[in-house]
Design a protein around this motif. Structure first.
Motif, mmCIF file in Angstrom:
data_model
loop_
_atom_site.group_PDB
_atom_site.id
_atom_site.type_symbol
_atom_site.label_atom_id
_atom_site.label_comp_id
_atom_site.label_asym_id
_atom_site.label_seq_id
_atom_site.Cartn_x
_atom_site.Cartn_y
_atom_site.Cartn_z
ATOM 1 N N LEU A 85 -11.391 -41.538 -28.193
ATOM 2 C CA LEU A 85 -11.377 -41.072 -26.807
ATOM 3 C C LEU A 85 -10.273 -41.736 -26.003
ATOM 4 O O LEU A 85 -9.690 -41.139 -25.100
ATOM 5 N N ARG A 86 -9.974 -42.983 -26.368
ATOM 6 C CA ARG A 86 -8.941 -43.733 -25.651
ATOM 7 C C ARG A 86 -7.540 -43.224 -25.967
ATOM 8 O O ARG A 86 -6.582 -43.510 -25.249
ATOM 9 N N GLN A 87 -7.414 -42.430 -27.038
ATOM 10 C CA GLN A 87 -6.100 -41.967 -27.481
ATOM 11 C C GLN A 87 -5.744 -40.582 -26.938
ATOM 12 O O GLN A 87 -4.914 -39.878 -27.530
ATOM 13 N N TRP A 88 -6.316 -40.184 -25.797
ATOM 14 C CA TRP A 88 -6.022 -38.864 -25.242
ATOM 15 C C TRP A 88 -4.541 -38.725 -24.912
ATOM 16 O O TRP A 88 -3.965 -37.637 -25.040
ATOM 17 N N LYS A 89 -3.890 -39.803 -24.533
ATOM 18 C CA LYS A 89 -2.456 -39.742 -24.250
ATOM 19 C C LYS A 89 -1.672 -39.408 -25.524
ATOM 20 O O LYS A 89 -0.718 -38.631 -25.500
ATOM 21 N N ILE A 93 0.864 -36.261 -26.107
ATOM 22 C CA ILE A 93 2.260 -36.486 -26.511
ATOM 23 C C ILE A 93 2.563 -35.753 -27.812
ATOM 24 O O ILE A 93 3.620 -35.140 -27.968
ATOM 25 N N SER A 94 1.628 -35.803 -28.754
ATOM 26 C CA SER A 94 1.819 -35.104 -30.019
ATOM 27 C C SER A 94 1.958 -33.601 -29.794
ATOM 28 O O SER A 94 2.839 -32.945 -30.363
ATOM 29 N N GLY A 385 -1.600 -39.106 -34.027
ATOM 30 C CA GLY A 385 -0.465 -38.204 -33.828
ATOM 31 C C GLY A 385 -0.195 -37.368 -35.071
ATOM 32 O O GLY A 385 0.019 -36.156 -34.989
ATOM 33 N N GLY A 386 -0.230 -38.013 -36.241
ATOM 34 C CA GLY A 386 0.005 -37.298 -37.491
ATOM 35 C C GLY A 386 -1.064 -36.265 -37.786
ATOM 36 O O GLY A 386 -0.769 -35.165 -38.246
ATOM 37 N N PHE A 387 -2.316 -36.617 -37.508
ATOM 38 C CA PHE A 387 -3.391 -35.672 -37.793
ATOM 39 C C PHE A 387 -3.374 -34.485 -36.839
ATOM 40 O O PHE A 387 -3.657 -33.355 -37.248
ATOM 41 N N ILE A 388 -3.037 -34.725 -35.577
ATOM 42 C CA ILE A 388 -2.978 -33.625 -34.614
ATOM 43 C C ILE A 388 -1.918 -32.614 -35.039
ATOM 44 O O ILE A 388 -2.156 -31.407 -35.086
#
Length: 411
Positions: A85-89, A93-94, A385-388
């Motif tokens: 949840l903290r990685q929404w940024k 960006i991805s 980022g890679g998974f998105i």
């Protein structure tokens, strides 16, 4: 060598992987091991390697897929739900980087190349062998054999740009973070990192058994039991993916990451279970060999014939993702180096994002606390980022754009 024995094939491939590590260590990750290995695999395939050397060494596709399930569930345990949840940024960006790739590739492609070439190029540029295979099959069915090869070659070659660029960006980001850390201005991140790692240390060190199995004696937590629980999470991901197919198509590997994070949070899996079971190194080795196996399709003739569109589209993708990711990163107050690094994961995805990030961290510092700060700052963003991009968006794009391919006119 059509009759190469299995053990000879395995030793040759391990020599390549080890040589890649040596070069990466000697150059302090300026030349990533995955880049060196890819070059050596190409040389091997163009000289004396049999095209099935990886399968011959003992890593056919079914074994590689097994490693994928184990490794991605394992990666999920490194990303607690709060961290996701903290990685929404990172997610924004991805996605911005992907929009940049698509936008600029469309503009340049339609100016200099034909419609089909542009359509076939874009999904593999976003990353992922699955999207490359989808577009390759679509081109083959449309009678466009060169473009079928082009889809695979783009996937094979784009990492040659992505690996060194990511290393440069992550090194700059790592030095920036360490400077702030030494100046005492990284306090918030240090506090978050400490809490994160205290929780992980508690689950992996003080409690040998995950909380759901706390009543089971620790001697029963064998490697087989750990593998069983990892595989069970993978089975759940696969089953949910299959059940949802009539409604929506979700790649089971995406669910492996999510369910791995949930399994770790609820105490079904410990943090980094594959490492605890002693299987992490073997799984990474097998998966990397399988990734390099795709290079067997990139012959010198193909590269010469496709060199111009290949170079143009890969450079176009890098420019597009650079511009869009940095703009969005600035709006979200993320450094341009970190934002660009996140976007670059579209060019290679997992496990290269994991390996490159760790190589950079290892070359920047040997201090445990500094490694902790860098790992918690960079690794979750790079993995997500890679998974998105590679695992989710590229497959969706391929599914849409494969239907846009126009077959050749009949004479």
């Amino acid at each position: 060598m059509s009759n190469m024995p299995q053990i000879v094939a395995l030793v040759l491939l391990l020599i390549i992987l080890y040589f890649g590590d040596i070069v990466s260590t000697r150059t302090k990750a300026w030349i990533p091991s995955v880049f060196v290995c890819a070059v050596l695999f190409l040389v091997g395939y163009w000289t004396f390697f049999p095209s099935d050397i990886v399968a011959r060494a003992g890593i056919p596709s079914v074994v590689a897929i097994m490693f994928m399930y184990l490794l991605i569930v394992n990666m999920g345990t490194l990303l607690p739900i709060k961290e996701l949840l903290r990685q929404w940024k990172t997610i924004l960006i991805s996605l911005a980087g992907i929009v940049g790739i698509v936008t600029v590739a469309f503009l340049v492609g339609f100016l200099f190349f034909d419609f089909n070439t542009t359509i076939v190029a874009i999904p593999p540029l976003v990353g992922g062998i699955v999207s490359a295979i989808i577009m390759g099959n679509g081109a083959t069915e449309a009678g466009l054999k060169d473009l079928a090869v082009f889809a695979i070659v783009i996937y094979v070659m784009q990492g040659f740009v992505g690996y060194p660029l990511t290393t440069i960006m992550l090194k700059r980001e790592g030095r920036r973070v360490l400077k702030k850390y030494h100046e005492g201005t990284w306090n918030l991140d240090i506090d978050q990192t400490s809490k994160f790692n205290e929780q992980n240390a508690t689950s992996s060190d003080e409690n040998p058994m995950p909380s759901l199995f706390a009543k089971i004696p620790v001697q029963y937590n064998s490697s087989y039991f750990i593998f069983l629980r990892i595989a069970a999470v993978g089975l759940l991901a696969y089953s949910v993916s299959e059940v949802l197919k009539p409604i929506v198509t979700i790649n089971p590997f995406v669910l492996c990451l999510l369910f791995g994070a949930i399994a770790s949070s609820i105490g079904f899996l410990e943090r980094h279970p594959l490492k605890k079971a002693g299987g992490f190194g073997l799984a990474v080795m097998g998966l990397m060999l399988f990734v390099f196996d795709t290079l067997s399709q990139a012959t010198p003739d193909m590269l010469v014939r496709l060199i111009l569109p290949l170079v143009v589209f890969i450079l176009t993708a890098v420019v597009g993702m650079c511009i869009f990711s940095i703009i969005v990163g600035r709006l979200l107050k993320v450094s341009k180096e970190m934002a660009f690094s996140i976007a670059l994961t579209a060019l290679y995805g997992f496990p290269a994002d994991y390996i490159i990030t760790n190589e950079v961290i290892n070359c920047l510092t040997k201090d445990p606390k500094e490694r902790e700060v860098l790992t918690n700052h960079m690794l979750p963003s790079m993995l997500i980022g890679g998974f998105i991009s590679v695992t989710i968006v590229s497959v969706v794009l391929a599914g849409i754009m494969v239907n846009m391919i126009v077959g050749p006119l009949t004479h």
